[in-house]
Design a protein around this motif. Sequence first.
Motif: not given
Length: 162
Positions: A3-11, A22-29, A42-44, A64-73
Amino acid sequence: LHSSGVLLIDHGSRKSASNEFLHTLAERYQASSICPPHYIVKAAHMEIAEPSIEMGLRSLVDAGVGRIVCHPYFLSPGRHATEDVPRLIEEAKISLGDAISDIPVIKTEYLGSQSDLLLGVIGSMVNAAVRTGPKKQNSDMGFFGEIMRMMDAEISAEDVSS
């Protein structure tokens, strides 16, 4: 397939509703058809609110993700999007040490870097506001009022046909 992790990051904000957005947006995505089923989203928050970037990365590692993609929102290429978030990601990786050392962590460009897509969103929102907002009376503006009335009619006709 890992699995791949996606971390949406805002201020982050003192207003809980802003953080929850942002947490709702992560769930909706994650629940959407455009998100591959092996993604964990996830959101942070950069500061002020939790989870922090480090906490967000930790939760993805624990999943247990094998890769993480961080996305600056972020909409603009300001200091937070271009300097602070990348620095905080690197600091979090150091803090997490061996737990994350074998997991690739990459960062996308900030959200606003996709200006062509944002132009469509802006256009859609402006057109909706023009259609539903109060109308100025053009009848007392002479020739220019007549031109504005014709333009309004043309915009309405285009909206109906699309």
